[in-house]
Design a protein around this motif. Structure first.
Motif, PDB file in Angstrom:
ATOM      1  N   VAL A  60      46.780  39.120  33.968  1.00 52.83           N
ATOM      2  CA  VAL A  60      47.293  38.975  35.336  1.00 52.83           C
ATOM      3  C   VAL A  60      47.246  37.494  35.717  1.00 52.83           C
ATOM      4  CG1 VAL A  60      46.508  41.290  35.977  1.00 52.83           C
ATOM      5  CG2 VAL A  60      44.992  39.327  36.372  1.00 52.83           C
ATOM      6  N   SER A  61      47.681  37.186  36.927  1.00 50.60           N
ATOM      7  CA  SER A  61      47.653  35.808  37.405  1.00 50.60           C
ATOM      8  C   SER A  61      46.289  35.494  38.018  1.00 50.60           C
ATOM      9  CB  SER A  61      48.736  35.593  38.456  1.00 50.60           C
ATOM     10  OG  SER A  61      48.427  36.310  39.642  1.00 50.60           O
ATOM     11  N   PRO A  62      45.899  34.200  38.097  1.00 52.33           N
ATOM     12  CA  PRO A  62      44.641  33.833  38.757  1.00 52.33           C
ATOM     13  C   PRO A  62      44.579  34.317  40.210  1.00 52.33           C
ATOM     14  CG  PRO A  62      45.438  32.004  37.434  1.00 52.33           C
ATOM     15  CD  PRO A  62      46.536  33.039  37.434  1.00 52.33           C
ATOM     16  N   ALA A  63      45.720  34.294  40.895  1.00 51.99           N
ATOM     17  CA  ALA A  63      45.747  34.759  42.287  1.00 51.99           C
ATOM     18  C   ALA A  63      45.399  36.246  42.371  1.00 51.99           C
ATOM     19  CB  ALA A  63      47.122  34.511  42.901  1.00 51.99           C
ATOM     20  N   THR A  64      45.805  36.994  41.348  1.00 57.03           N
ATOM     21  CA  THR A  64      45.511  38.424  41.336  1.00 57.03           C
ATOM     22  C   THR A  64      44.023  38.673  41.174  1.00 57.03           C
ATOM     23  OG1 THR A  64      47.685  38.988  40.449  1.00 57.03           O
ATOM     24  CG2 THR A  64      45.931  40.599  40.119  1.00 57.03           C
ATOM     25  N   VAL A  65      43.341  37.821  40.401  1.00 59.17           N
ATOM     26  CA  VAL A  65      41.894  37.963  40.212  1.00 59.17           C
ATOM     27  C   VAL A  65      41.179  37.828  41.552  1.00 59.17           C
ATOM     28  CG1 VAL A  65      39.839  36.957  39.139  1.00 59.17           C
ATOM     29  CG2 VAL A  65      41.973  37.142  37.832  1.00 59.17           C
ATOM     30  N   VAL A  66      41.582  36.828  42.330  1.00 64.69           N
ATOM     31  CA  VAL A  66      40.969  36.624  43.649  1.00 64.69           C
ATOM     32  C   VAL A  66      41.297  37.791  44.568  1.00 64.69           C
ATOM     33  CG1 VAL A  66      40.896  35.116  45.670  1.00 64.69           C
ATOM     34  CG2 VAL A  66      41.083  34.111  43.380  1.00 64.69           C
ATOM     35  N   ARG A  67      42.563  38.227  44.540  1.00 69.52           N
ATOM     36  CA  ARG A  67      42.977  39.340  45.400  1.00 69.52           C
ATOM     37  C   ARG A  67      42.235  40.628  45.033  1.00 69.52           C
ATOM     38  NH1 ARG A  67      48.797  40.800  44.368  1.00 69.52           N
ATOM     39  NH2 ARG A  67      47.825  42.072  42.741  1.00 69.52           N
ATOM     40  N   ALA A  68      42.035  40.853  43.727  1.00 70.21           N
ATOM     41  CA  ALA A  68      41.324  42.050  43.270  1.00 70.21           C
ATOM     42  C   ALA A  68      39.889  42.045  43.765  1.00 70.21           C
ATOM     43  CB  ALA A  68      41.362  42.136  41.749  1.00 70.21           C
ATOM     44  N   ALA A  69      39.246  40.889  43.712  1.00 68.36           N
ATOM     45  CA  ALA A  69      37.861  40.784  44.192  1.00 68.36           C
ATOM     46  C   ALA A  69      37.795  41.114  45.682  1.00 68.36           C
ATOM     47  CB  ALA A  69      37.318  39.384  43.926  1.00 68.36           C
ATOM     48  N   ARG A  70      38.751  40.605  46.443  1.00 69.76           N
ATOM     49  CA  ARG A  70      38.768  40.879  47.882  1.00 69.76           C
ATOM     50  C   ARG A  70      39.089  42.345  48.157  1.00 69.76           C
ATOM     51  NH1 ARG A  70      42.004  35.313  49.530  1.00 69.76           N
ATOM     52  NH2 ARG A  70      40.157  33.944  49.469  1.00 69.76           N
ATOM     53  N   ALA A  71      39.968  42.927  47.351  1.00 66.70           N
ATOM     54  CA  ALA A  71      40.311  44.342  47.527  1.00 66.70           C
ATOM     55  C   ALA A  71      39.102  45.235  47.276  1.00 66.70           C
ATOM     56  CB  ALA A  71      41.446  44.726  46.579  1.00 66.70           C
ATOM     57  N   ALA A  72      38.176  44.758  46.440  1.00 65.83           N
ATOM     58  CA  ALA A  72      36.965  45.523  46.149  1.00 65.83           C
ATOM     59  C   ALA A  72      35.848  45.244  47.149  1.00 65.83           C
ATOM     60  CB  ALA A  72      36.478  45.214  44.733  1.00 65.83           C
ATOM     61  N   GLY A  73      36.135  44.399  48.155  1.00 69.32           N
ATOM     62  CA  GLY A  73      35.162  44.182  49.213  1.00 69.32           C
ATOM     63  C   GLY A  73      34.398  42.879  49.149  1.00 69.32           C
ATOM     64  N   PHE A  74      34.762  41.988  48.193  1.00 69.13           N
ATOM     65  CA  PHE A  74      34.076  40.705  48.063  1.00 69.13           C
ATOM     66  C   PHE A  74      34.837  39.625  48.834  1.00 69.13           C
ATOM     67  CE2 PHE A  74      32.990  43.158  44.308  1.00 69.13           C
ATOM     68  CZ  PHE A  74      31.609  43.027  44.277  1.00 69.13           C
ATOM     69  N   GLU A  75      34.145  38.530  49.177  1.00 70.12           N
ATOM     70  CA  GLU A  75      34.804  37.430  49.864  1.00 70.12           C
ATOM     71  C   GLU A  75      35.739  36.682  48.925  1.00 70.12           C
ATOM     72  OE1 GLU A  75      31.928  34.949  51.705  1.00 70.12           O
ATOM     73  OE2 GLU A  75      31.164  36.517  53.046  1.00 70.12           O
ATOM     74  N   GLY A  76      35.449  36.739  47.656  1.00 68.48           N
ATOM     75  CA  GLY A  76      36.275  36.062  46.662  1.00 68.48           C
ATOM     76  C   GLY A  76      35.705  36.282  45.278  1.00 68.48           C
ATOM     77  N   PHE A  77      36.288  35.615  44.269  1.00 65.85           N
ATOM     78  CA  PHE A  77      35.844  35.803  42.890  1.00 65.85           C
ATOM     79  C   PHE A  77      34.415  35.305  42.694  1.00 65.85           C
ATOM     80  CE2 PHE A  77      35.866  34.292  38.347  1.00 65.85           C
ATOM     81  CZ  PHE A  77      35.777  35.558  37.797  1.00 65.85           C
ATOM     82  N   GLY A  78      34.054  34.208  43.360  1.00 66.76           N
ATOM     83  CA  GLY A  78      32.691  33.696  43.238  1.00 66.76           C
ATOM     84  C   GLY A  78      31.669  34.690  43.754  1.00 66.76           C
TER      85      GLY A  78
END
Length: 295
Positions: A60-78
């Motif tokens: 996937v794209s890097p933007a999708t990784v960040v979006r996926a983390a937020r969709a799971a309830g996190f503030e971001g990938f970090g």
């Protein structure tokens, strides 16, 4: 719903993060789900990888990784990575069973994996069962004039157990084994009644039909299931999510069955405490029956 509505608010218990992500997985968009499956399959890689490395591995794209983390309830990938570090530390603090079973697995290894799977599932319930939804379900059942309980396959046993145990504390409960009888009884429910549907996947056609029948009659629907997103979840008045990890050989459904039984036990206590006089009277009747049968 899942506790705190997402993995970002998971309770700090061993396996809690993984259980919460697994419960959310079916409700994620396909590209986000690819990222979260990688988290489940190789948490050690994800916790030490960059956004770009995870994106490449997941396709996937890097933007999708960040979006996926937020969709799971996190503030971001970090934030996701920090949660993974904490979760893996909790998991490593105790003995771990073999990761999978093969044709050469010993009985001891089988025993260790199955028991560990069940223990992890029960422990992770603290992260997936929403206290507000649990309170709503307990209140609905304690006040219900009648309760109908239904489950098929591996969910049939928890349904039968719920019917017996709640009857023993004074509730009027039935648990028909076939879908046609359950559908008939569901359509005859009244608005002051409740249906409890137990389903691992939340996709079983039989359970959905019964849930629809109860809803059309105006009854409340309490769903005990393993995933936060499913057709059954969409139909629930109160949604209780508790399930096990997918270890193959039907172990996910097996562990989930125990988690669902634990939810039944929690509701059993809550219903009893809501009307102690009713519960004590029913328990006394049960004791009298047992005494009479033992003579």
């Amino acid at each position: 719903m899942v506790s705190n509505a997402g993995a970002g608010g998971h309770v700090d218990v061993a396996g809690g993060l993984r259980a919460t992500i697994a419960a959310l997985l079916p409700g994620l968009r396909p590209s986000d789900a690819k990222v979260m499956r990688l988290v489940l399959e190789d948490s050690a890689f994800v916790q030490s990888a960059t956004t770009g490395e995870v994106a490449e591995r997941a396709g996937v794209s890097p933007a999708t990784v960040v979006r996926a983390a937020r969709a799971a309830g996190f503030e971001g990938f970090g934030d996701l990575k920090r949660a993974l570090v904490k979760d893996l530390a909790l998991l490593r603090s105790g003995p771990r069973p073999p990761e999978e079973l093969t044709g050469t697995s010993t009985v001891d290894e089988i025993c260790e994996l199955v028991l560990a799977s069940h223990a992890d599932t029960i422990g992770a319930m603290r992260a997936t069962v929403d206290p507000e939804e649990l309170g709503r379900a307990a209140a609905l059942l304690a006040a219900a004039e009648t309760i109908l309980v239904f489950g098929v396959g591996t969910s049939a046993a928890p349904a039968a157990d719920a019917a017996y145990r709640w009857t023993a504390i004074g509730c009027r409960v039935s648990a028909p084994r076939d879908a046609r009888t359950a559908q008939l009884q569901a359509r005859l429910l009244k608005p002051d009644s409740a249906l409890v549907v137990i389903s691992h996947s939340g996709h079983s056609a039989e359970t959905l039909t019964v849930a629809d029948a109860a809803s059309s009659a105006g009854a409340s629907v309490v769903a005990i299931t393993s995933f936060a997103s499913s057709p059954l979840a969409d139909r629930a008045t109160a949604l209780l999510v508790a399930g096990g990890p997918d270890l193959g050989l039907h172990l996910a459904a097996s562990s989930s069955r125990l988690a669902h039984l634990a939810v039944v036990d929690i509701l059993h206590v809550a219903i009893s405490l809501a009307d102690p006089a009713r519960a004590q009277h029913a328990l006394g009747v049960a004791a009298d029956i047992s005494q009479a049968l033992s003579r």
